[in-house]
Structure formats: structure tokens, C-alpha cells
Design an enzyme around this catalytic site. Structure first.
Site, PDB file in Angstrom:
ATOM      1  CG  ASP A   1      -1.916   1.119   1.220  1.00 36.47           C
ATOM      2  OD1 ASP A   1      -2.876   1.028   0.437  1.00 36.47           O
ATOM      3  OD2 ASP A   1      -1.763   2.101   1.972  1.00 36.47           O
ATOM      4  CB  SER A   2       0.229   4.754  -0.821  1.00 40.79           C
ATOM      5  OG  SER A   2      -0.857   5.081   0.010  1.00 40.79           O
TER       6      SER A   2
ATOM      7  N   GLY B   1      -2.514   9.458  -4.225  1.00 46.50           N
ATOM      8  CA  GLY B   1      -3.747   9.982  -4.835  1.00 46.50           C
ATOM      9  C   GLY B   1      -3.600  11.318  -5.520  1.00 46.50           C
TER      10      GLY B   1
ATOM     11  CB  CYS C   1      -2.758   0.995  -2.786  1.00 47.58           C
ATOM     12  SG  CYS C   1      -2.934   2.688  -3.282  1.00 47.58           S
ATOM     13  CG  ASN C   2      -9.151   1.106  -3.440  1.00 50.82           C
ATOM     14  OD1 ASN C   2     -10.162   0.605  -3.882  1.00 50.82           O
ATOM     15  ND2 ASN C   2      -8.777   0.914  -2.181  1.00 50.82           N
TER      16      ASN C   2
ATOM     17  CB  CYS D   1      -9.088   5.314  -0.158  1.00 55.14           C
ATOM     18  SG  CYS D   1      -7.471   5.777   0.495  1.00 55.14           S
TER      19      CYS D   1
HETATM   20  N1  DGL Z   1      -4.439   3.964   0.265  1.00 57.24           N
HETATM   21  C1  DGL Z   1      -4.481   4.262  -1.088  1.00 57.24           C
HETATM   22  C2  DGL Z   1      -5.755   3.827  -1.774  1.00 57.24           C
HETATM   23  O1  DGL Z   1      -6.353   2.840  -1.368  1.00 57.24           O
HETATM   24  C3  DGL Z   1      -3.978   5.631  -1.541  1.00 57.24           C
HETATM   25  C4  DGL Z   1      -3.822   6.713  -0.534  1.00 57.24           C
HETATM   26  C5  DGL Z   1      -2.825   7.774  -1.044  1.00 57.24           C
HETATM   27  O2  DGL Z   1      -1.634   7.493  -0.912  1.00 57.24           O
HETATM   28  O3  DGL Z   1      -3.252   8.814  -1.558  1.00 57.24           O
HETATM   29  O4  DGL Z   1      -6.162   4.412  -2.745  1.00 57.24           O
END
Ligand code: DGL
Length: 226
Positions: free
Chosen positions: A10-11, A43, A73-74, A174
Site C-alpha cells: 500500500d502507499s 492519490g 491500494c486502490n 481507499c
Molecule cells: N491507500 C491508497 C488507496 O487505497 C492511496 C492513498 C494515497 O496514498 O493517496 O487508494
């Protein structure tokens, strides 16, 4: 049977929600977790910035000899077609599995998609859920709050109070938003909240089971990769 680890990526801290569900559902597996804190947030990035970051991350996780890479991460998941060209390790992402689940529902009309700026803008959720009325609402600020382990009802109200009692279903599109499920529920008051992290964890169980890739010898240990 495959005793190699499961990688979750994930991020930042968001994917820990997916990891927690996985550990609960698959306690006899071991895990590698990579939170890309250095490049967070995703994002607000452009597609080319995102792809170059993700390429490095896939290379890093490939070296760990894992049996699957769970892209929790989406935002990263929007790049799945590109990512599949980079590796032979099986990959999975939350958007397809979450939308497949929702598409089976009959008593839903209006959906509020809460996601990052990028995920809302590229419109994959909206495209896969085109039989519903989907309102895409960026909630990028919640990523920062989750990373800083802060909670601010004012931010939640500013982003989503206008949808109170107006939607049947909210998608937490997210991973980071799983930290605020209760507050989002109390603010928007939908009939159902669908958390992409939970849907993805369910899919991983199904995938590993169907492909005979489960391990029986793990202890839900997690190796955190920097
Ligand atoms: N957690 C990530 C997602 O599911 C992205 C969050 C980010 O780093 O902006 O999209």
C-alpha cells in the site's frame, strides 16, 4: 500447497487494514508488508509518476519470492493492467473484486464512492458500476489524517455531510478510510458500507484456495519491508 509468503502493498498505513483482515481469515500464512511511506500520498500523483513508483515496488517485492502480491491500494490498483506486464507473480487489486460484489446487489440505487483524487478521476469504479448512480467524491484529506493518526470530524463533515441520508451504499474506495468507518457511517448514514480492503481479503482467500496455494505452516508473522 505453497509455503511462500503473501505480500501486501500500500502507499502507507492503509493496507494494514487489509493485512489485519487477511491475518484473521488466513492465520496459517506468513506475510510481507510494504508501506510506501516515502512516496505517500499516491492519490495526488500523475499516471506516469504512479507507474514509475509502482514499477520499483513490484521489483522490490518480486525479490522476496512471494506467492502473490496483494495490491491493497486502490489508487495503485487502477494500474493493474500495466503492473501485470511487469511480473509473473499473481497480482490482485481491490477495485474489480469490490465492484463485482456490489454488482450482485439488487436493493441499491445511489452509491457514494469515497476515494483518492486519482481513483475518482480515472473513473474505474464508476465504469464497472454503470448500472447504479455513482457519485465519486474525492476524500484525499483523510489519507493524511490516517497517516498522522489524527481524527477530525470537521474534515469528514466538509467532505460528506451533504450526502447524509441521500445514498444507499458507501464504498470505502481507499484503504486509509477504514480507520474512519464508524465516523463515516454516522455522518452519511447509508444502508450499507462496503470496504474495499475487506472485499480484497475475501478474494485472496478464494484465490489461494481455488489454486491450491494455501500454506498450513505459517503463524501470521509479518515481515515489514522498508
Ligand atoms: N491507500 C491508497 C488507496 O487505497 C492511496 C492513498 C494515497 O496514498 O493517496 O487508494
Amino acid at each position: 500447497m505453497d509455503n511462500r509468503k503473501i505480500a501486501v502493498f500500500d502507499s502507507g498505513v492503509g493496507g494494514l487494514t487489509t493485512l489485519a483482515y487477511l491475518k484473521e481469515m488466513l492465520p496459517n500464512e506468513d506475510y510481507v508488508y510494504f508501506g510506501d511511506f516515502k512516496n505517500n500520498p499516491y492519490g495526488t500523483k500523475t499516471t506516469s509518476e504512479l507507474q514509475s513508483i509502482l514499477k520499483n515496488n513490484i521489483e522490490l517485492l518480486e525479490k522476496k519470492d512471494v506467492k502473490i502480491i496483494v495490491i491493497a491500494c486502490n489508487t495503485a490498483g487502477t494500474q493493474i493492467d500495466y503492473l501485470k506486464t511487469l511480473t509473473n507473480v499473481p497480482l490482485c487489486e481491490p477495485i474489480t473484486v469490490t465492484t463485482n460484489y456490489i454488482n450482485q446487489m439488487n436493493d441499491v440505487d445511489n452509491i457514494l464512492l469515497l476515494a483518492t483524487n486519482y481513483t475518482v478521476r480515472v473513473g474505474l469504479y464508476q465504469k464497472y458500476l454503470n448500472k447504479f448512480n455513482v457519485i465519486g467524491q474525492p476524500a484525499q484529506e483523510l489519507v493524511r489524517l490516517a497517516e498522522e493518526k489524527k481524527f477530525d470530524q470537521k474534515v469528514i463533515d466538509e467532505i460528506m455531510k451533504e450526502y447524509e441520508n441521500k445514498v444507499d451504499l458507501v464504498i470505502l474506495g481507499c484503504t486509509h478510510f477504514g480507520y474512519f468507518t464508524k465516523e463515516i457511517d454516522e455522518t452519511v448514514k447509508p444502508k450499507i458500507i462496503v470496504e474495499s480492503s475487506y472485499e480484497l481479503a475475501k478474494y485472496v482467500v478464494q484465490y489461494l484456495t481455488e489454486n491450491d496455494l494455501l500454506s498450513g505452516v505459517g503463524n501470521a508473522n509479518v515481515e515489514f519491508v522498508e
